[in-house]
Design a protein around this motif. Sequence first.
Motif, PDB file in Angstrom:
ATOM      1  N   VAL A 159       0.867  -0.993  -0.034  1.00  0.00           N
ATOM      2  CA  VAL A 159       0.030   0.066   0.150  1.00  0.00           C
ATOM      3  C   VAL A 159       0.747   1.141  -0.023  1.00  0.00           C
ATOM      4  O   VAL A 159       0.419   2.136  -0.773  1.00  0.00           O
ATOM      5  N   LEU A 161       3.960   1.473  -1.306  1.00  0.00           N
ATOM      6  CA  LEU A 161       4.513   1.703  -2.458  1.00  0.00           C
ATOM      7  C   LEU A 161       3.411   2.221  -3.536  1.00  0.00           C
ATOM      8  O   LEU A 161       3.792   2.871  -4.549  1.00  0.00           O
ATOM      9  N   ILE A 162       2.466   1.240  -3.689  1.00  0.00           N
ATOM     10  CA  ILE A 162       1.375   1.510  -4.709  1.00  0.00           C
ATOM     11  C   ILE A 162       0.353   2.852  -4.538  1.00  0.00           C
ATOM     12  O   ILE A 162      -0.169   3.436  -5.348  1.00  0.00           O
ATOM     13  N   ASN A 163      -0.047   3.019  -3.436  1.00  0.00           N
ATOM     14  CA  ASN A 163      -0.939   4.125  -2.866  1.00  0.00           C
ATOM     15  C   ASN A 163      -0.393   5.349  -2.188  1.00  0.00           C
ATOM     16  O   ASN A 163      -0.498   6.549  -2.588  1.00  0.00           O
ATOM     17  N   VAL A 164       0.272   5.078  -1.017  1.00  0.00           N
ATOM     18  CA  VAL A 164       1.021   6.297  -0.221  1.00  0.00           C
ATOM     19  C   VAL A 164       1.946   7.208  -0.901  1.00  0.00           C
ATOM     20  O   VAL A 164       1.662   8.509  -1.132  1.00  0.00           O
ATOM     21  N   ILE A 165       2.831   6.588  -1.478  1.00  0.00           N
ATOM     22  CA  ILE A 165       3.932   7.224  -2.171  1.00  0.00           C
ATOM     23  C   ILE A 165       3.027   8.064  -3.473  1.00  0.00           C
ATOM     24  O   ILE A 165       3.635   9.405  -3.359  1.00  0.00           O
ATOM     25  N   PRO A 166       2.670   7.486  -4.246  1.00  0.00           N
ATOM     26  CA  PRO A 166       2.065   8.154  -5.211  1.00  0.00           C
ATOM     27  C   PRO A 166       0.978   9.451  -4.798  1.00  0.00           C
ATOM     28  O   PRO A 166       1.081  10.392  -5.502  1.00  0.00           O
TER      29      PRO A 166
END
Lengths: 467, 280
Positions: A159, A161-166
Motif C-alpha cells: 500500500v 508503494l502503490i498508494n501512499v507514495i504516489p
Amino acid sequence: MRRYFTDFGKAIKNGDVWTRLSLIVMGAGYFGRKQIVKGILMTLIELGFVLFTARVSWQYIRRLNTLGTVQREEIFDPLTLSKTVNDYDNSLLILLLGVIGIILIFAFVVLYIGNMKHVYSLQRLKEQGKHINTFGEDLAALVNEKFHITLLTLPALGVILINVIPIIFMVCVAFTNYDKDHQPPTYLFTWVGLENFEQMFTSNTTVTFGFVFVRILIWTLFWSVIATFSTYIGGILLAKLINDRVVKLKKLWRSIFVVTIAIPQFVTMLLVGKMFGDYGIVNSICNNIGLTGWMQSAGLVSDGLSYIPFLSKPGWAHVTIILINLWVGIPYQMLAATGILLNIPEEQLESARIDGANERQIFRKIIMPYMLFVTGPSLITALVSNINNFNVIYLLTSDYVTPSMKFANSSAKEVDLLITWLFTLTNQESNYKMASVIGIIVFAICATLTLISFSRFIAGNREEDYQ
Amino acid sequence: MKKAWNIIWKHGLLIILSVIWMIPILWLFVTSLSGYKGINTMHFFPQEWTLDNYKQLFFEPDTVANFPAWFKNSMIIGCFVCLISTFFVLGVSYALSCMRFRGRKQLMSFSIILGMFPGVLSMIAIYFVMKLVGLSDSIVGLIVVYSGASGLGYLICKGFFDTIPASLRESAKLEGASQLTIFTRIVIPLSKPIIVYTVINSFLAPWMDFVMAKLMIKSKNPVDWTVAMGLYKLVERTLVGNYFSVFCAGGIIVAIPISVLFVIMQKFYVEGITGGAVKG
C-alpha cells in the motif's frame, strides 16, 4: 501522544549502559540481554538506513525546497563528435526520491523510538529476574500473539508503494508548475504555491478552467446521483420480478443478466459505443424505420444532420450515457438486491398480506425500508464509485468532439466527469499540475460524502432494528 | 384468470428485458462470425458467415494482433495477482477482524481515507515509481501494480469474518491453538463464499483493466501486451476498419470462461457482496 514521548524519555533517563548505547548502535540493548540475532538485525537496519539516506536520498531531500536549479544542457564537442550533458537537476526525481526519503526518515524515527522503549523494557525484565525471550520464542510469537505483524507487513508495504507514495507525490505536484512546458529531464519545474488552485477557479479569455470546472462538477454530481439511484431502483425491481413466486426458471433469468457483468466493460462499452455511433447500426435502423426523419420534424435533431447524435452532441450524449449505464448497472444491483431480498423474514410479508396489504403497499412499506436500511452505507459507496466511474464515460465518449471552444481550451468535453477530465489532462496534455488539483477536489468531495454516510448510518446505533 | 394474467405479464416483461440485455452480446457474437472486417453499420447480422476471425486470432498473429501471447501474459498476471491479492486480503481481514492490537482503529480509518483518493490520479505517479524501481514495461511490474494495494480491499471480507462467532476462536485458544492455527484451521474453512469472491475478483481485475496496462507497458511489440490492452488497441481509429470483427472474436473468447465462472459462482458472489454489506 504525550505518553509516547515521556516513555521514550524515561528509557533514556533510567537506562543502563546497554540501553543508552542503543541510542547510537540500535542493537546494543539486545546484545546486552544475549539476544544476538535480534541485535544484529536491528544494527543492520540502522546501518542500511544511514547509508541510504546519506548516499542516496539526502542529495534529493536537500534540493526539495527549489526542486533543482541546474537545467539540462547538451554541449556538442566537435573534437570527439559526441554530445556531453551537464550535471543537471531532475525535478521529478528530486520530488519523488525526496518524498520517499522523508517517508523513510519518518519510519526510522518511529522504529528508533520504539526500539529504545523495547530495549528499556528488556532491561526491566532482566532487573526483575523475569524470562527474556530467545530468538526462537520471538519467532514463535510472530504466528501467535504478534500474528498481526506477520499478516500486515507485506500488504502495508504494498500500500505504501502503490498508494501512499504516489498520492503524496501527486498532492505535492498540485503546488508546482509541472506541465507540458516544464517536463523533466529537459526542463525544471518548481513550487508555485496556490497558483494552480486560483487558475482552476478563474475564467477569462485565455484561461477557461473556471467555466469548465463548474459545468463538469455539476454534471459529475448529477450523473452520480442519477446513475446510482436509477440502477439501484432498477436492480431492486428486477430482483423482485425474478424472485416472484409465479416466475419459473429463476436461475436462467438471473444468469442472463449476470452474463452481461461477466463480459469486460471495455468490450461491451466499446461495442455499444460503436452501435450508437453517428453512422452505427442503431442509426441505420432509426433511419430505415423513419425515426430520424420524425425526430427532425419534431425539432429534436437539427436539420443539417442525417443521423441522431446519440453520443456526439451535448444533451443527447448525456441522456444516452445514463440510459446505457442502466444496462451496465442494473445487473450488479440485481445481484446484490437478490441476496438481501431473500433475507427478508417471510413472516413479515405473510402477516402484511393477511392484514390485507397489496403488493405495492408491501413493496413501499416493508421491502423498501428494509432494503434502504441494509444497503444504506453501500448506497453512499456506490455514489462515490459513480463519481469515479471512469470506464463507462471514457469508453462511450472516445469519439466525442466538443463543439465548445471554451471546453476545448481546457482539454475537456461536456460529457466528461472530473475523473475522465483528470485522465485526459495527465495522459494527453501532460498537464499534471491541474490534474492534481482536480484530484484533490475529487478527494474532498468523496471524503465529505463518506463522512456524512458514516455519521448518518454507522454512528446511530440502529443495528438491532431488524433483528 | 387474474393469476394466469399475472404469470403471463411477468414472464413477458422478463423476456423483453432479457432481449434488451442480450442484444449487444448477440451483436458481439454475430459480428465475431462476420466475413466483413470493419464495423457493419447497415445490417445487424453479417452478410457472410465465417470462422476466419477466430482462426486469425489464434493462429495468425501479426504485427498488431497477437492473441496467444496476450492470453499467456494475462494468464500469468491473473494467476499471480490472484494468489498475492487473496493472501493479502485474507491476512489483513483476519488481523483487523479477529485480532486486537494498538492502532487497529487508526489503521482502518487511515485505509478508508486512502481509498478516497481517485485511483486515476495516482496512476501516473505509480508509473514514475515503477520506472524508478525499474519495473515499468514488464509483467512483473504489472503484477506488483495490480496486487500491491489489494490489502486495502479488505472491507467486505472483514465484514464476513466479523460474523464468525468469537466463541469458536476463544475455545480454540483455550485448547492451546496459536493464531496461525485458528486462522488456517477455523476461520478459513468457514469462509468459503468470501474466499471464492476474493479469488474471482482478484483474478479478473487484470483481465478487465486496460488503462493501467496501457500506461505501464510502453512496448510497441504486441508480444508484451495483455488481452485487455491489445483488444483495446484493435479498435483505435486507424485499426478498427480492419480488426473490428477480430476484436469481437477476442471479446467472445475472453467472455466465455469468465461468464461460466460467474454463473457457477453466482451463489457465492451474492453471499460475498451481501455478507459484507449487512454488517455495514
